[in-house]
Design a protein around this motif. Sequence first.
Motif, PDB file in Angstrom:
ATOM      1  N   THR A 233       0.822  -1.205   0.000  1.00  0.00           N
ATOM      2  CA  THR A 233       0.000   0.000   0.000  1.00  0.00           C
ATOM      3  C   THR A 233       0.863   1.265   0.000  1.00  0.00           C
ATOM      4  N   THR A 286      -6.008   2.122  -0.952  1.00  0.00           N
ATOM      5  CA  THR A 286      -6.605   3.385  -1.368  1.00  0.00           C
ATOM      6  C   THR A 286      -5.562   4.502  -1.410  1.00  0.00           C
ATOM      7  N   GLU A 308      -7.681   0.946  -5.373  1.00  0.00           N
ATOM      8  CA  GLU A 308      -9.143   0.826  -5.432  1.00  0.00           C
ATOM      9  C   GLU A 308      -9.784   1.874  -4.529  1.00  0.00           C
ATOM     10  N   GLY A 309     -11.088   1.767  -4.387  1.00  0.00           N
ATOM     11  CA  GLY A 309     -11.816   2.753  -3.595  1.00  0.00           C
ATOM     12  C   GLY A 309     -12.174   3.958  -4.437  1.00  0.00           C
ATOM     13  N   THR A 310     -12.324   5.102  -3.818  1.00  0.00           N
ATOM     14  CA  THR A 310     -12.688   6.327  -4.512  1.00  0.00           C
ATOM     15  C   THR A 310     -11.576   7.358  -4.385  1.00  0.00           C
ATOM     16  N   ILE A 332     -10.094   2.305  -9.441  1.00  0.00           N
ATOM     17  CA  ILE A 332     -10.830   3.334  -8.728  1.00  0.00           C
ATOM     18  C   ILE A 332     -12.195   3.546  -9.383  1.00  0.00           C
TER      19      ILE A 332
END
Length: 390
Positions: A233, A286, A308-310, A332
Motif C-alpha cells: 500500500t 486506497t 481501489e476505492g474512490t 478506482i
Amino acid sequence: MQCGSGSRLYLLLLVALVVSTACQAATGLCHGVVNSTCGPSCQLHTCQALVTLYKKTQGPARAGDAGPGWTLPSRAGWEVAAASGCDAYLNLTNVQDLTASALHVPPRYCQEFYGITCCRNATSNSSRDGSEQQCAVEHAVTELSLKVNHVNGSINDPQLMQILLLLGECGLQVLDFEQGRLSGSVTAAWAQLTGLRVLQLTGNWISGTIPPELGDMASLEVLLLDNNFLTGTIPPELAKLKNLQQLNLAAQAFLTIDPRNDSSHLSATLNPDGLGGLEGLGLVGTIPSSITSLPNLIEFNVEVNQLEGTLPNPVCGPNSQLQVFSVRRNNISGSAMGVQACDNLVHLDLSVSLMGVGMQWHTGNRACSLQLLPLCCKQVALCGHRSQTF
C-alpha cells in the motif's frame, strides 16, 4: 625517554584524530571534517566509498546491453581511482604538510568523477531547478547522478547501504539512479538519509513494499519510485513530507495489470531476476487524502497500479500547488468531484479508472464543462489549457 621520529609522528596523528573527532562531534557530520571542510581523512574515506560503489555496481550485462557494467563514457575518473587506489589518486601521502589554503582545493573526484557534484564554498548548485542550495561541508559530495548508466547491483547489499549512509552523513542531497539495473527493496534504513532532497530510482528492478519510515526524510522534495515492481500500500506516513513536490509511484506500464500483456512471456523476457508472476505486482489499497493535499505537492502519479476505492474528496487542500494528477489504469470507481478544488491542475488523467460523471471545472474565475469518461483516448478541455488526450 627521548622522543624519536616515530613518537612524534604518533603524537601528530593523535592530535589530528582528536581535532577531527572534536569537530565531528561539534558538527554532527562525517568523519574528517576540518573547519567545515572535508579534510584529507574525509576525502580519503569519500573516495574509497565511491570506488567501492563503482566496483559493487558492475553487474553482468542484461539483454540489450552493449557490455557488462557501467556505460563507457561514465567510467571517466572512477576507473582511474579504482586502478591506482585513492591514496595515490588523491596524492595524500604527505597529508600532514597540507596548508590551510590547500584544504580549499577541491579533491580530484569532485572534478573528474562522472555524475558527481560537490559542495563549493558552503553552497551547491545541485538543485533540480538550478537554484543554489545550502550545504554544510565544503567538498562533500552533494549529488550522485548516474541515470541511464547500467548501474547494476543490489540496494540490499549492506556495504552499498553503508556507502550511501556515509555520503548522507557528509551532505548528500541528490541521489539519482534513474533507468539503472538496481534490484532489491527499499528498506527502513533509507530513512536515515535525512538530508536527501531528491531520491530518484525510476526504472530499475526494485521490488517489495514502500517502508513507512520514508516519511521521516524531512528534507525530501522529490520521491520517484515509478516503473519498478513495488507491492503493498501507499504508506500514509508519506504525508509527513511537508516539503514534497513530486511523488511518482506509477507501476511498470507494460508489466502489470494491462490485460493485453502476456504475463508469462513478459516474466521470462523482461524479468531476469525471477521476481515471480506479474499479476500480483502494483500497489493496492486506497489513495491517502493526506498525501494529495500536501501544500507543496506539484505532481502526484500512481498510474497503472491496482489501487481501489474512490478519489479523496477533496483531492487538493487549501492553497494547493498540484499541477499533475494521474491515477490512470487503476481500479478506482465513483465520483471525480474531489478534483474540483484543484485550481492549478494542467494535467489530469483518470482514464480507465472512473465511472463517467459530469461536473463544473473552475480555474480561478473561469468555469467550463468537463465530462470525465472511463474510456481511453478522449479529449478533455481544461479551461484555457490545451486539450489533454487520455
